[in-house]
Write a protein that holds these residues in place. Structure first.
Motif, PDB file in Angstrom:
ATOM      1  N   VAL A  95      -5.439  27.235   2.094  1.00  0.00           N
ATOM      2  CA  VAL A  95      -4.553  27.829   3.091  1.00  0.00           C
ATOM      3  C   VAL A  95      -5.403  28.090   4.330  1.00  0.00           C
ATOM      4  N   TYR A  96      -4.935  27.607   5.457  1.00  0.00           N
ATOM      5  CA  TYR A  96      -5.666  27.745   6.708  1.00  0.00           C
ATOM      6  C   TYR A  96      -5.023  28.832   7.564  1.00  0.00           C
ATOM      7  N   TYR A  97      -5.870  29.716   8.079  1.00  0.00           N
ATOM      8  CA  TYR A  97      -5.425  30.840   8.876  1.00  0.00           C
ATOM      9  C   TYR A  97      -6.058  30.792  10.262  1.00  0.00           C
ATOM     10  N   CYS A  98      -5.314  31.219  11.261  1.00  0.00           N
ATOM     11  CA  CYS A  98      -5.949  31.457  12.553  1.00  0.00           C
ATOM     12  C   CYS A  98      -6.084  32.964  12.742  1.00  0.00           C
ATOM     13  N   ALA A  99      -7.069  33.327  13.526  1.00  0.00           N
ATOM     14  CA  ALA A  99      -7.374  34.727  13.747  1.00  0.00           C
ATOM     15  C   ALA A  99      -7.824  34.930  15.190  1.00  0.00           C
ATOM     16  N   GLY A 122      -2.820  35.247  11.323  1.00  0.00           N
ATOM     17  CA  GLY A 122      -1.546  34.614  11.035  1.00  0.00           C
ATOM     18  C   GLY A 122      -1.259  34.621   9.549  1.00  0.00           C
ATOM     19  N   GLN A 123      -0.129  34.042   9.177  1.00  0.00           N
ATOM     20  CA  GLN A 123       0.295  34.028   7.776  1.00  0.00           C
ATOM     21  C   GLN A 123      -0.300  32.861   6.989  1.00  0.00           C
ATOM     22  N   GLY A 124      -0.802  31.877   7.702  1.00  0.00           N
ATOM     23  CA  GLY A 124      -1.450  30.754   7.034  1.00  0.00           C
ATOM     24  C   GLY A 124      -0.534  29.554   6.867  1.00  0.00           C
ATOM     25  N   THR A 125      -1.168  28.401   6.751  1.00  0.00           N
ATOM     26  CA  THR A 125      -0.444  27.161   6.483  1.00  0.00           C
ATOM     27  C   THR A 125      -1.221  26.377   5.431  1.00  0.00           C
ATOM     28  N   GLN A 126      -0.500  25.825   4.464  1.00  0.00           N
ATOM     29  CA  GLN A 126      -1.143  25.153   3.333  1.00  0.00           C
ATOM     30  C   GLN A 126      -1.532  23.729   3.698  1.00  0.00           C
TER      31      GLN A 126
END
Length: 131
Positions: A95-99, A122-126
């Motif tokens: 899961v990739y998150y931006c911060a 963020g909530q993340g994207t798989q």
């Protein structure tokens, strides 16, 4: 209210590419340093790439595991950052998150890899990469 919204994740085969996007709202985007992190199954969260705020000389950092394959960029006009991921490997599955964070630049240059240094997430994207 600060919001970070990731998109662009999906399933690809090894060797494929994906482009992640993170839309930021509720903050003065150009003043914020931005980072991409990921957390794979059974793994700890790790820094993937980071880009300092606008006007910082475009300071960019990458984890050794993604150097030469991933590219981080920011579009201040659109309040977005991107992560272009090429030559994907099964070990990139996560899961990739931006911060986002707006600490002083000097401090950020020493802490960009540390998730606890970021204020907003963020909530993340798989992202799933199959062999």
């Amino acid at each position: 209210q600060v919001q970070l919204a990731e998109s662009g994740g999906g399933s690809v085969q090894a060797g494929g590419s994906l482009r992640l996007s993170c839309a930021a709202s509720g903050l003065p985007f150009s003043s914020y340093h931005m980072g991409w992190f990921r957390q794979g199954p059974g793994k700890e969260r790790e820094s993937v790439a980071a880009i300092a705020r606008s006007g910082s000389g475009s300071k960019i950092y990458y984890a050794d595991s993604v150097k030469g394959r991933f590219t981080i960029s920011r579009d201040t006009a659109k309040n977005r950052i991107y992560l272009q991921m090429n030559s994907l490997r099964p070990e990139d599955t996560a899961v990739y998150y931006c911060a986002a964070v707006n600490t002083p630049l000097g401090y950020y240059m020493n802490t960009y890899y540390n998730g606890t240094a970021y204020y907003h997430w963020g909530q993340g994207t798989q992202v799933t990469v199959s062999s």
